[in-house]
Design a protein around this motif. Structure first.
Motif, PDB file in Angstrom:
ATOM      1  N   ASN A  36       0.204   1.446  -2.848  1.00  0.00           N
ATOM      2  CA  ASN A  36      -0.692   2.450  -2.273  1.00  0.00           C
ATOM      3  C   ASN A  36      -1.132   2.101  -0.844  1.00  0.00           C
ATOM      4  O   ASN A  36      -2.101   2.654  -0.337  1.00  0.00           O
ATOM      5  N   VAL A  37      -0.400   1.187  -0.207  1.00  0.00           N
ATOM      6  CA  VAL A  37      -0.724   0.773   1.155  1.00  0.00           C
ATOM      7  C   VAL A  37       0.120   1.584   2.132  1.00  0.00           C
ATOM      8  O   VAL A  37       1.338   1.656   2.001  1.00  0.00           O
ATOM      9  N   SER A  38      -0.526   2.193   3.122  1.00  0.00           N
ATOM     10  CA  SER A  38       0.209   3.052   4.046  1.00  0.00           C
ATOM     11  C   SER A  38      -0.427   3.018   5.437  1.00  0.00           C
ATOM     12  O   SER A  38      -1.637   2.840   5.579  1.00  0.00           O
TER      13      SER A  38
ATOM     14  N   ALA B  33       1.478   8.451   8.098  1.00  0.00           N
ATOM     15  CA  ALA B  33       0.680   8.058   6.933  1.00  0.00           C
ATOM     16  C   ALA B  33      -0.423   9.080   6.663  1.00  0.00           C
ATOM     17  O   ALA B  33      -0.707   9.415   5.503  1.00  0.00           O
ATOM     18  N   ASN B  34      -1.032   9.582   7.703  1.00  0.00           N
ATOM     19  CA  ASN B  34      -2.080  10.596   7.543  1.00  0.00           C
ATOM     20  C   ASN B  34      -1.511  11.888   6.969  1.00  0.00           C
ATOM     21  O   ASN B  34      -2.131  12.534   6.115  1.00  0.00           O
ATOM     22  N   ARG B  35      -0.349  12.283   7.437  1.00  0.00           N
ATOM     23  CA  ARG B  35       0.236  13.561   7.061  1.00  0.00           C
ATOM     24  C   ARG B  35       0.847  13.569   5.666  1.00  0.00           C
ATOM     25  O   ARG B  35       0.973  14.645   5.057  1.00  0.00           O
ATOM     26  N   ILE B  36       1.246  12.409   5.150  1.00  0.00           N
ATOM     27  CA  ILE B  36       1.865  12.372   3.821  1.00  0.00           C
ATOM     28  C   ILE B  36       0.909  11.846   2.753  1.00  0.00           C
ATOM     29  O   ILE B  36       1.305  11.664   1.607  1.00  0.00           O
ATOM     30  N   ARG B  37      -0.329  11.639   3.143  1.00  0.00           N
ATOM     31  CA  ARG B  37      -1.318  11.166   2.164  1.00  0.00           C
ATOM     32  C   ARG B  37      -1.411  12.152   0.996  1.00  0.00           C
ATOM     33  O   ARG B  37      -1.525  13.361   1.188  1.00  0.00           O
TER      34      ARG B  37
END
Length: 303
Positions: free
Chosen positions: A263-265, A195-199
């Motif tokens: 937009n929830v990840s 999730a952090n990397r594809i934000r």
């Protein structure tokens, strides 16, 4: 915004017309029910699994049930990096988009064994396989905004412990349940770091616990004679303590289609509701980053 689910069941009539969906292990159980649901929503569904005959049978059943002619099968063995790389290469060459990826396939309480590439089976199939597959498909997912990745974990991630110096269970007594629990914790940590990397790329990812489902997941029951192993055998053998595959599939369906999750990840869901991700070991950014780095090295994936 109106919730798309209530009491653990997806109520939304959202259509998936023109959406391309890939589900691993969709020949039976949760994956099959998810594929059936998506076919009813008019999605183009790709069933990816190791056994081509079982995949073909599932395709035929879904077509008969829904009338959909947009069901396809591809062979994928998550215990083999070469199979994953070949699958991804073919997929990226022949498909023009991927909107939803459901990393559903997995094993539980497998007798001690290693994958084709030499990794403990739970570690390889439940984590390293989906890790490599997802990363190799990220570029095609970037081509269309709104893509979603759903990783099927389990509530036993709360019990998972990762022994960094012995990921393959070579230095300690093997525990089938312990190996499974650790792999389910890895699913949560992978989701968190992904999730952090594809934000900012228009893609989201979440992990889910489907519930205690009456599937063939516990087909290797009896391998683990620990208290936890015996307890899970007992639970899976009691129909009144389990839910049907159709009900169990609801959470991953919800995570994949609910408009309110656009937009929830990086979150964790069960019963179609967001839950605390787990204890400190599942919320550690340091552990998530460490697992990612190790996984990159072991799969040969380049940053």
């Amino acid at each position: 915004m109106v919730r798309s689910a209530s009491r653990g069941w997806v109520r939304s009539a959202v259509k998936l017309t023109n959406k391309n969906v890939l589900i691993t292990g969709a020949n039976a159980g949760l994956g099959y029910e998810t594929a059936l649901d998506f076919a009813e929503r008019d999605a183009r569904v790709i069933i990816a699994c190791r056994d081509e005959s079982k995949a073909a049978a599932a395709k035929e059943q879904i077509q008969k049930a829904t009338g959909s002619q947009k069901i396809f099968t591809r062979r994928l063995d998550l215990s083999s990096f070469s199979s994953i790389r070949q699958f991804s290469e073919d997929f990226n060459r022949t498909e023009d988009r991927l909107d939803i990826l459901i990393n559903n396939a997995g094993i539980m309480k497998h007798p001690q064994a290693k994958t084709e590439d030499g990794f403990e089976m739970h570690f390889g199939v439940n984590h390293l396989g989906p890790f490599l597959l997802t990363n190799l498909l990220l570029d095609i997912m970037k081509t269309n905004k709104g893509g979603r990745i759903v990783n099927v974990s389990s509530i036993v991630n709360y019990l998972g412990r990762i022994k960094w110096s012995d990921l393959n269970w070579e230095k300690r007594r093997y525990s089938p349940m312990g190996a499974y629990n650790a792999s389910k914790l890895m699913n949560v940590l992978f989701t968190r770091e992904l999730a952090n990397r594809i934000r900012g790329l228009g893609i989201t990812t979440n992990s889910i616990h489907p519930g205690v489902v009456n599937t063939t997941l516990n087909r290797t029951g009896g391998q683990d004679l620990s208290i936890m192993g015996r307890l899970t055998d007992f639970i899976f053998n009691q129909n009144f303590l389990t839910i049907s595959p159709k009900q169990g599939a609801q959470c991953q369906i919800y995570a994949a289609i609910a408009p309110e999750l656009q937009n929830v990840s990086g979150k964790y869901f069960s019963g179609c509701r967001k839950l605390p991700v787990g204890f400190w070991n599942a919320t550690s950014s340091k552990s998530a980053a460490r697992l990612w780095k190790i996984s990159e090295e072991l799969t040969g994936l380049k940053s």
